[in-house]
Design a protein around this motif. Structure first.
Motif, mmCIF file in Angstrom:
data_model
loop_
_atom_site.group_PDB
_atom_site.id
_atom_site.type_symbol
_atom_site.label_atom_id
_atom_site.label_comp_id
_atom_site.label_asym_id
_atom_site.label_seq_id
_atom_site.Cartn_x
_atom_site.Cartn_y
_atom_site.Cartn_z
ATOM 1 N N TYR A 128 0.131 -5.054 -1.259
ATOM 2 C CA TYR A 128 -0.985 -4.119 -1.402
ATOM 3 C C TYR A 128 -2.278 -4.757 -1.931
ATOM 4 O O TYR A 128 -3.294 -4.072 -2.042
ATOM 5 C CB TYR A 128 -0.575 -2.988 -2.363
ATOM 6 C CG TYR A 128 0.669 -2.257 -1.938
ATOM 7 C CD1 TYR A 128 0.608 -1.233 -0.988
ATOM 8 C CD2 TYR A 128 1.918 -2.592 -2.450
ATOM 9 C CE1 TYR A 128 1.751 -0.560 -0.591
ATOM 10 C CE2 TYR A 128 3.069 -1.923 -2.055
ATOM 11 C CZ TYR A 128 2.984 -0.911 -1.127
ATOM 12 O OH TYR A 128 4.119 -0.246 -0.727
ATOM 13 N N ILE A 130 -6.164 -2.387 -5.575
ATOM 14 C CA ILE A 130 -5.148 -1.713 -6.378
ATOM 15 C C ILE A 130 -5.747 -1.106 -7.639
ATOM 16 O O ILE A 130 -6.558 -1.731 -8.321
ATOM 17 C CB ILE A 130 -4.022 -2.696 -6.778
ATOM 18 C CG1 ILE A 130 -3.254 -3.160 -5.541
ATOM 19 C CG2 ILE A 130 -3.066 -2.067 -7.794
ATOM 20 C CD1 ILE A 130 -2.263 -4.277 -5.821
ATOM 21 N N GLN A 134 -7.115 1.275 -2.141
ATOM 22 C CA GLN A 134 -6.239 1.999 -1.219
ATOM 23 C C GLN A 134 -4.903 2.394 -1.851
ATOM 24 O O GLN A 134 -4.225 3.294 -1.365
ATOM 25 C CB GLN A 134 -5.988 1.142 0.022
ATOM 26 C CG GLN A 134 -7.220 0.913 0.882
ATOM 27 C CD GLN A 134 -6.917 0.093 2.121
ATOM 28 O OE1 GLN A 134 -5.754 -0.174 2.448
ATOM 29 N NE2 GLN A 134 -7.959 -0.324 2.828
ATOM 30 N N THR A 135 -4.539 1.712 -2.941
ATOM 31 C CA THR A 135 -3.213 1.919 -3.521
ATOM 32 C C THR A 135 -3.283 2.167 -5.021
ATOM 33 O O THR A 135 -4.055 1.513 -5.731
ATOM 34 C CB THR A 135 -2.313 0.691 -3.273
ATOM 35 O OG1 THR A 135 -2.261 0.426 -1.871
ATOM 36 C CG2 THR A 135 -0.904 0.925 -3.799
ATOM 37 N N ILE A 156 2.715 4.384 -5.773
ATOM 38 C CA ILE A 156 3.736 3.343 -5.630
ATOM 39 C C ILE A 156 4.215 2.892 -7.013
ATOM 40 O O ILE A 156 3.416 2.700 -7.932
ATOM 41 C CB ILE A 156 3.177 2.123 -4.864
ATOM 42 C CG1 ILE A 156 2.561 2.565 -3.521
ATOM 43 C CG2 ILE A 156 4.276 1.080 -4.646
ATOM 44 C CD1 ILE A 156 3.530 3.199 -2.562
#
Length: 267
Positions: free
Chosen positions: A16, A21, A120-121, A147
């Motif tokens: 990722y 992040i 995005q994560t 996540i």
């Protein structure tokens, strides 16, 4: 074994890195280990990791300075989201699904932050042990697409501490903390003054040397949880403790002979 665990965790994180992040960060050992490894991997690609702390009425305030110091230690961009979850009617009366509602509320805000900062994560610090106990909030973060690399790598709390110590993290042996709402029965109206009183009481005991401590409230009874191994410390300070908690207003102040146990208000 440690090398294998670390390699597994790095593999989970590396997927990722390119998309950016954001780490939901508390300054506890789980999210600190996660942040440290994220920052090391991101540095190789000349990227930065966002570490975001929730500042709420249900989280203890001493987390802020600790989290800020650890984020700087790791080399992350540190941010604080100030959120009053007690404004949410789905949370303020401490319902049985409070943990689910609270996680959903907080991480929805974090998703907005991540979008604004082109991440995005979102990662959180859930570990393998958390997957096997009562954690209603895990369903909320799953639904939101958060996540959990440590859990995905099947790393337990004890293993997290070993890895954190090996990496020289200052919080490797920091006791776990939890939402202040866990100190009350379900159905209790969560008021700011009440939450602050509990936080101050736990800080008082920690300053006396009690390592892992909780104050649990059952109507007119306040139950103190700490490690039975520290009973001599209680006896040594009994008069000071008695005088301090007498001002809190509960009819009875009791000691739990079974000691500190996570999640006892769920039993």
């Amino acid at each position: 074994m440690c090398k294998t665990l670390l390699n597994n965790l790095e593999t989970e994180i590396t997927k990722y890195i390119n998309g950016g992040i954001c780490v939901a960060f508390s300054g506890g050992v789980d999210s600190s280990l996660l942040l440290k490894i994220c920052c090391q991997l991101a540095q190789k690609q000349h990227k930065k990791i966002h570490a975001v702390l929730f500042d709420t009425f249900l989280h203890t305030k001493n987390d802020i300075e600790i989290a800020k110091a650890v984020a700087e230690e790791c080399g992350a961009i540190f941010s604080i989201l100030h959120i009053n979850e007690l404004d949410n009617p789905l949370i303020q009366n401490n319902p049985k699904d409070r943990c689910y509602q609270c996680k959903k509320f907080l991480f929805t805000k974090l998703l907005e932050f991540a979008k604004q900062h082109y991440c995005q994560t979102i990662f959180d610090g859930t570990n393998e042990d958390d997957m096997h106990i009562h954690r209603p909030g895990l369903q909320a973060i799953k639904e939101l697409g958060i996540i959990s690399p440590i859990a995905n790598a099947h790393i337990t709390k004890e293993q997290v501490r070993i890895l954190a110590e090996n990496m020289g993290l200052s919080v490797a042996n920091r006791p776990s903390n939890s939402c202040l709402a866990t100190r009350f029965k379900y159905g209790t109206t969560l008021e700011t003054a009440l939450l602050q009183k509990i936080e101050q009481g736990e800080i008082f005991l920690q300053q006396l040397g009690f390592r892992q401590v909780r104050l649990r409230i059952h109507d007119d009874i306040m139950r103190i949880e700490f490690s039975p191994e520290q009973m001599p410390l209680l006896i040594e300070n009994i008069e000071q403790i008695r005088c301090y908690f007498k001002t809190f207003g509960w009819k009875h102040t009791t000691i739990d002979l079974f000691g500190f146990r996570s999640g006892t208000m769920d039993w």
